[in-house]
Structures are given as C-alpha cells and as structure tokens.
Enzyme design. Structure first.
Site, PDB file in Angstrom:
ATOM      1  N   HIS A 157       0.927  -0.978  -0.068  1.00 30.20           N
ATOM      2  CA  HIS A 157      -0.122   0.071   0.005  1.00 30.20           C
ATOM      3  C   HIS A 157       0.767   1.342  -0.023  1.00 30.20           C
ATOM      4  O   HIS A 157       0.475   2.352   0.553  1.00 30.20           O
ATOM      5  CB  HIS A 157      -0.789  -0.045   1.473  1.00 30.20           C
ATOM      6  CG  HIS A 157      -1.575  -1.111   1.504  1.00 30.20           C
ATOM      7  ND1 HIS A 157      -2.824  -1.373   1.170  1.00 30.20           N
ATOM      8  CD2 HIS A 157      -1.509  -2.523   2.246  1.00 30.20           C
ATOM      9  CE1 HIS A 157      -3.356  -2.899   1.341  1.00 30.20           C
ATOM     10  NE2 HIS A 157      -2.235  -3.262   2.140  1.00 30.20           N
ATOM     11  N   SER A 278      15.141  21.710 -15.218  1.00 30.19           N
ATOM     12  CA  SER A 278      14.167  22.497 -15.593  1.00 30.19           C
ATOM     13  C   SER A 278      14.504  24.231 -16.063  1.00 30.19           C
ATOM     14  O   SER A 278      15.546  24.824 -15.643  1.00 30.19           O
ATOM     15  CB  SER A 278      13.220  22.965 -14.121  1.00 30.19           C
ATOM     16  OG  SER A 278      12.665  24.126 -14.408  1.00 30.19           O
ATOM     17  N   LYS A 284      15.788  21.616  -9.811  1.00 26.10           N
ATOM     18  CA  LYS A 284      15.242  20.295 -10.633  1.00 26.10           C
ATOM     19  C   LYS A 284      16.111  19.262 -11.322  1.00 26.10           C
ATOM     20  O   LYS A 284      16.997  19.976 -12.103  1.00 26.10           O
ATOM     21  CB  LYS A 284      13.883  20.825 -11.219  1.00 26.10           C
ATOM     22  CG  LYS A 284      13.016  21.623 -10.635  1.00 26.10           C
ATOM     23  CD  LYS A 284      11.897  20.823  -9.834  1.00 26.10           C
ATOM     24  CE  LYS A 284      11.267  19.943 -10.909  1.00 26.10           C
ATOM     25  NZ  LYS A 284       9.865  20.061 -11.124  1.00 26.10           N
ATOM     26  N   GLU A 291       9.614   8.778 -16.634  1.00 27.22           N
ATOM     27  CA  GLU A 291       8.317   9.115 -16.729  1.00 27.22           C
ATOM     28  C   GLU A 291       7.776   8.884 -18.114  1.00 27.22           C
ATOM     29  O   GLU A 291       6.736   8.466 -18.209  1.00 27.22           O
ATOM     30  CB  GLU A 291       8.349  10.555 -16.780  1.00 27.22           C
ATOM     31  CG  GLU A 291       8.180  11.210 -15.268  1.00 27.22           C
ATOM     32  CD  GLU A 291       8.515  12.501 -15.210  1.00 27.22           C
ATOM     33  OE1 GLU A 291       7.503  13.214 -15.081  1.00 27.22           O
ATOM     34  OE2 GLU A 291       9.675  13.330 -15.255  1.00 27.22           O
TER      35      GLU A 291
END
Ligand code: ARG
Length: 465
Positions: A157, A278, A284, A291
């Site tokens: 979970h 970024s 970043k 992704e």
C-alpha cells in the site's frame, strides 16, 4: 490513367481521397525486405514446380535484388498511386526486368503476401525485443548481486511494511521479464507457420509446393487452412499483448524510479544522462526518461486494444480493415524497444543512496512482524495474540514518537510479562532481513544465490550484446 496492376476492369483513376485513404505505402514500406525475401522464395518454388520458366524466375530474382539495393540505398521512389509495398516492389521489378515480372504474382495474392510479410516482420522484431529484454535482465541481475545486502524498505500500500534488500527488489523485475520473454517466445512459436500459397483466400489450382516455401523462409510448416491464413492477425495480437504486459512491468518500475528519485524518498540518484533540468527552477532534476517509459505504456496498450477492436467484427476472409493492423503495431513495438533501452540505461547508471534507504527501512515500525514472530517462537503465543501484543507495543512507541527498539524492557513487560531482553535482537533491520531465509525470501544469502543463478543462466544463452 487506370491502375497499372488491375487496369483491365477500370477505366479511370481513383479519387484523390480514395487514394489517400487506401494507400498503405506510407507505413508498410517497412516490409520491403520481408516482401522481397518472400517473393524470391515464391519465384524459386514456381520455377522448381515447373509453373514458370526457370530463366524468367532467375531474372525476376536478380531483378528483386536490384530493387532491394535501390531501397537500401534510398534511391527507390515509393509511389502512393501504387498503394502498398507489394505493388511498389512489383512495379519497379517490371521496369527493371520487363513484362515477365508479371509471372511473379502467379499462384499468390496480396492477401497471403501481406500475411507473410507481417509474420516475417513480427518474427524479426520479437528476436530484437528478446535481446533487449535479455540486456535489461543482465543489468538488473548485476546490480542485484552488488546490492544483495543493501537494505531498503519494502512497501505494501506504499506504506513501509518490512525491510527488504535492494537486490531482492531488482530481482523481482528479472523474474517478471523472464515471463515476458516466455510470452514472446510462445507467440513466436505459434506464428511460425507460412501463409504463402493460401493466395486470395481459397488456395490455388497451380501445383505449388508450400512445404518448400515454408522451409526456405524458416517456418516450421505451411498453415493448414487458406481462409485462416489470410484472415487472422492473432499473431500480431499475441505479440502486442506480450508487449503490453512487458510495458506494464516497465511502467511500474519507472514509477518506482520516479519515486526513488524525489528528494522526499531520496533512495536513488539518476545520472545526468537520464534526467533533465528545468528552465525555470534551477534545483530540479527531472526523471523524464522514467516518466516517458511510464507514459509510453499507454501507446502499447492502446495498440493492442485498437487491433482487437479492428478485428472483432470481421467476417472471413480478408477485409481492408486489416490494413489498420500495422501503424499501431509499428508504433507500439518501436516504443517498447525504446523503453527497454532507456530502462537498461537507467539501471546501469542509477546510484542508490544506501544510507537513506537503510534509515527509511527502519522507520514506520517495519520490524513489528519480527517482534510478533519473536513472541510466537519464544513465548509460544498464537500468532493472532502475538499480533495483538505487538500492536499495543507499536501504539506505545508511536505515542512516544520513538522506535520499537527504544521502548524500555519494563514497559514492554507491562504489556506482555514474558518478554525478555533477547527481543531487542530482532528489532534491527539487518537482523530482520537476514532472518528471511525461506525460499524466495529477501535474506542477502538468498539474494546472492538468486542473482548468481540468473547471471549464470543468462551467460549460458551466450549472446553477443
Ligand atoms: N495493403 C494491404 C494491407 O495492408 C495489402 C493487402 C491488400 N489486399 C487486398 N485484397 N486489397 O492489408
């Protein structure tokens, strides 16, 4: 001008929109090599069976070599008016060798031709994908061996559950990928029958030798039913479903990489090669490759769903709807190939933060099960009772915002009188992980054995990577 290939019955050219909707050359040009290979096997068989003159066959085969060379060199002009790869190749062949090129299409149809080309193409592509999955399994197994004893939290979970090792976690994917390879291999076995000679749908009256063409093209045997041969695309569906399952495995791993790479988890650092910055936020490091692996699974699943829908209402035999079998498949398998390459690169480059992982492994009362097991083994409590006692101890520790190992023995004995100082020996993550020695468990000794087993199994495949 009416069509060069079937002008006999037609007096005018198709409408421009008709040409646009009908043409497949924009994507089936990828079948050029398979189409030529199939034609050469066919024409050799036609000559051997005495169906066409041997010198015509030889000249056609030579002409096809020239067409192949032109396509490879990029000097071939593909024409949309000629619809597809089959007619583009044949038309150029007739420019090259003259009118006897027309003998090539004896005893076959574009229906068995496209079924053949696609099977050959899928077969080649499965072999390439298998190699790429192999590469990923190898990278994961090597990393797993190096990290057989590196402790990280195991989750259920997405809540801290029990400590595991990083090597164990990576080997879970090696197992999944092995089943993925098995699915591709099964699909390959089943598709390895040759449809050539089924002709349009009913077979042919010419005395063709289908065993011969099947053997020349590396198939196990010819397909047994001509209608089935030109009608089904289950070999594509099976391959796409194997691809969809593989891409779901890759997507789950990618999701974990995304999580691990966040400053909040901080379990792993990805190399500059697989991250981007970024343009506005200098701090970043975005895990774009991961992704995209996660995102591209959508295309692969979509291609499978799309083709299932195309096929589901088609009566036997061939219908032009089936031309829609290609673009999604090309896109899906190309995407999967890219995802496999990116995942392998990320695995090789990934730097786990072992300190971070280990300290996270101890948080969230992850050794509570070890405590319960201690109560069962040492005080002979039934597991359910031990679970309850442990629950009370966890609550006590949690109220005080301390770890289980920080609870004073006297307080523990207040909950269960029989507890002794020996209990502290199971509350550390190292001990917890080392104790999980059941077959398939996370103990470093097990993980080492499994990683070595995988590496030697993979080495036995003797592949040149
Ligand atoms: N381009 C067609 C396809 O991809 C080839 C088969 C055409 N057959 C036909 N009867 N029109 O499906």
């Amino acid at each position: 001008m009416s069509n060069k290939m079937w002008g006999g019955r037609f007096s005018s050219a198709p409408d421009a929109i008709m040409e646009e909707i009908n043409a497949s050359i924009g994507f089936d040009y990828r079948f050029a090599a398979q189409d030529i290979r199939g034609s050469q096997a066919h024409v050799a068989m036609l000559a051997e069976a005495g169906i066409i003159p041997a010198d015509d066959a030889a000249s056609i085969s030579k002409g096809l070599e020239q067409v192949r060379a032109e396509i490879e060199a990029g000097t071939f002009t593909f024409s949309r008016a000629l619809e597809d790869i089959h007619m583009n190749v044949e038309s150029r062949l007739s420019d090259v060798v003259g009118p006897h090129a027309g003998r090539l299409h004896t005893a076959r149809s574009r229906n068995d031709q496209v079924a053949l080309d696609f099977r050959l193409w899928i077969r080649d592509t499965i072999d390439e994908i298998d190699q790429q999955i192999f590469d990923l399994q190898k990278a994961l197994s090597e990393k797993a061996l190096a990290h057989a004893a590196s402790i990280m939290p195991g989750f259920t979970h997405l809540q801290s559950a029990q400590p595991v090792t990083f090597g164990h976690h990576l080997l879970a994917y090696v197992e999944m990928l092995a089943r993925d390879r098995g699915r591709f291999t099964d699909a390959r076995k089943r598709l390895n029958e040759c449809p050539l000679g089924a002709a349009a749908l009913a077979g042919t009256s010419f005395p063709i030798d289908r065993d011969k063409t099947a053997a020349t093209l590396g198939f196990d045997r010819p397909t047994a039913n001509s209608l089935d041969s030109v009608s089904d695309r289950d070999f594509v569906l099976e391959t796409l479903s194997a691809a969809a399952i593989t891409s779901v495995h890759l997507s789950r791993f990618a999701e974990e990489i995304v999580l691990w790479a966040t400053p909040q988890f901080g379990f792993a650092r990805l190399s500059d090669s697989f991250t981007t910055g970024s343009s506005i936020m200098p701090q970043k490091r975005n895990p774009d490759a991961a992704e995209l692996v996660r995102g591209k699974s959508g295309r692969v699943i979509g291609a499978l769903t799309g083709l299932l829908i195309v096929m589901k209402g088609l009566p036997l035999a061939y219908s032009k709807d089936m031309q829609e079998d290609k673009e999604g498949t090309f896109d899906a398998l190309q995407s999967l190939s890219l995802c496999l390459a990116a995942t392998t690169g990320m695995v090789i480059d990934m730097q786990p933060d072992l300190k971070r992982m280990k300290s996270a492994a101890g948080s969230g009362y992850s050794t509570a099960t070890d405590l319960a097991d201690w109560l069962v083994k040492n005080l002979k409590l039934p597991f359910r009772r031990a679970h309850h006692v442990t629950g009370e101890l966890v609550r006590m520790a949690s109220d005080r915002r301390i770890g289980l190992e920080k609870l004073p023995l006297a307080d523990m004995q207040h909950v269960e009188a029989g507890i002794t100082a020996d209990v502290f020996s199971v509350l550390g993550v190292d001990k917890s992980v080392r104790s999980r020695t059941s077959y398939g468990g996370t103990a470093p000794a097990n993980v080492r054995v499994q990683a070595r087993r995988w590496l030697s199994r993979l080495a036995k495949e003797k592949r040149t990577v």
